[in-house]
Design a protein around this motif. Structure first.
Motif, PDB file in Angstrom:
ATOM      1  N   ASN A  70       0.817  -1.217   0.000  1.00 42.61           N
ATOM      2  CA  ASN A  70       0.000   0.000   0.000  1.00 42.61           C
ATOM      3  C   ASN A  70       0.850   1.267   0.000  1.00 42.61           C
ATOM      4  O   ASN A  70       0.340   2.369  -0.101  1.00 42.61           O
ATOM      5  N   GLN A  75       0.679   4.284  -8.269  1.00 42.39           N
ATOM      6  CA  GLN A  75      -0.398   4.491  -7.306  1.00 42.39           C
ATOM      7  C   GLN A  75      -1.748   4.579  -8.017  1.00 42.39           C
ATOM      8  O   GLN A  75      -2.751   4.015  -7.551  1.00 42.39           O
ATOM      9  N   LYS A 122      -5.340  -3.927  -1.052  1.00 43.63           N
ATOM     10  CA  LYS A 122      -3.892  -3.894  -0.845  1.00 43.63           C
ATOM     11  C   LYS A 122      -3.526  -4.436   0.539  1.00 43.63           C
ATOM     12  O   LYS A 122      -4.282  -4.302   1.499  1.00 43.63           O
ATOM     13  N   SER A 148      -0.739  -4.334   3.757  1.00 43.93           N
ATOM     14  CA  SER A 148      -0.007  -3.266   4.433  1.00 43.93           C
ATOM     15  C   SER A 148       1.492  -3.543   4.388  1.00 43.93           C
ATOM     16  O   SER A 148       2.074  -4.092   5.325  1.00 43.93           O
TER      17      SER A 148
END
Length: 389
Positions: free
Chosen positions: A44, A86, A94, A96
């Motif tokens: 992410n 992005q 997503k 982490s």
């Protein structure tokens, strides 16, 4: 009517003379097509490291009689690529994690045979408690597709797709890396190539760049090296190598030579100039007696690009005096305009009309258009491309 046409041509040439060495263009990465075969993104957060040998541009675009255009991203490459990734991954769920992407090569070649190829090399790492673990390394030569933007984003999309595939198929490396180990310029990797590591070089020839990089020298060709007045060098082969006495064949068959421990590159017709090892590459400077590197490349006169000049109509001009004499030149490939010829007789007509008033004398038409400073060069040791500034 003819005289006004001539004046128009001269005005065009004078306008081009006033331009700077490079024009500059930029792109913003944009692409609407979705990523394929992806259900989830393993990160992410993303950090992009730009470790290319030249972080200022990805392309020197050939623009015929105009000065070359140096194309770059609209923002620093690391920021532009990060923003694009992005955006393209935004629709997916997503995990982490933080991923580091180290861009080592992202550029289109300068040599004609390489100019339709995107050289793209990158490593991807995932950050963990003990450092960084490598997810994958890629090193691709991607063909040109539609336009430069499209070609680049296809390469980036493929990178993300492969990154996800490697991660979720448990192909992550078990070795721990430090940030210092992954954040290194691509030129540091070139130190491992045999020609860089070798200090005791034999006398001989290298027929290709690959042979040069791997130090696969042919010592069977006997020759001597002679210095020309302009600091270039000429190779003379022995009687047992009559084939290579022909200048054209020399240009076609030899990339570089080694003589008395020094290396020389075949640069233009039968001219050789010395190479200096530096930064794990080889640097050279094109003498002013020859066209600059931009002109040599786009006239198909670099030996590695050797092509019959008659098969190529649109080439840039360098009115440096080395190629054009007595104020005569040929203006070729003016965009979509038909080819315009300027003959010696026409130029003489202009001169005669202005001889009575020195203040009105038109500047010699053989003055340079392409800036003559594009002579400092070095070798891209991954592709064999010529990088010039």
């Amino acid at each position: 009517m003819k005289y006004h046409t001539i004046l128009g041509i001269v005005f065009l040439l004078s306008t081009l003379q006033s331009q700077s060495q490079f024009k500059h263009g930029s792109i913003t990465l944009s692409y609407s097509k979705k990523l394929k075969h992806i259900e989830k993104i393993p990160f992410n957060e993303i950090i992009v490291l730009d470790n290319r040998f030249d972080t200022t541009n990805f392309l020197i675009d050939e623009t015929h009689v105009k000065n070359p255009e140096m194309d770059c991203f609209s923002k620093p490459a690391s920021e532009e690529i990060r923003t694009y990734i992005q955006k393209i991954t935004a629709p997916f769920p997503k995990e982490s994690n933080t991923v580091y992407i180290n861009i080592k090569q992202l550029r289109f070649g300068n040599l004609i045979k390489l100019s339709r190829t995107l050289f793209f090399s990158a490593d991807a790492f995932i950050r963990q408690k003990n450092g960084f673990k490598k997810i994958l390394s890629i090193k691709n030569e991607d063909p040109f597709r539609r336009n430069y933007n499209y070609t680049i984003v296809i390469a980036l999309n493929n990178l993300i797709q492969e990154l996800c595939s490697h991660y979720y198929h448990h192909h992550v490396d078990t070795i721990d890396y430090t940030l210092g180990e992954i954040n290194k310029n691509i030129m540091l990797e070139w130190a491992s190539y045999p020609i860089i590591k070798q200090n005791n070089l034999a006398i001989g020839t290298y027929s290709t760049f690959d042979n040069f990089r791997n130090n696969k020298i042919d010592s069977s060709r006997q020759f001597i090296l002679k210095t020309n007045e302009d600091s270039t060098y000429h190779v003379s082969f022995s009687d047992s190598n009559k084939y290579y006495k022909n200048k054209t064949n020399i240009a076609k068959s030899i990339f570089a030579i080694c003589y008395n421990g020094n290396l020389y590159i075949s640069i233009y017709q039968d001219n050789f100039i010395p190479l200096q090892r530096q930064n794990n590459s080889f640097y050279f400077s094109v003498p002013t007696s020859l066209p600059n590197m931009y002109s040599i490349i786009f006239r198909r006169m670099f030996p590695g690009d050797f092509v019959d000049a008659s098969s190529f109509g649109n080439v840039p001009l360098d009115f440096s005096g080395a190629q054009f004499n007595n104020g005569a030149a040929v203006l070729i490939g003016l965009g979509i305009i038909a080819t315009i010829g300027i003959t010696v007789a026409i130029v003489n007509e202009i001169k005669k009309k202005n001889q009575h008033d020195p203040k009105k004398t038109i500047k010699p038409i053989h003055q340079k258009i392409v800036d003559q400073t594009m002579r400092d060069c070095f070798l891209d040791m991954d592709s064999g491309d010529i990088v010039y500034h």
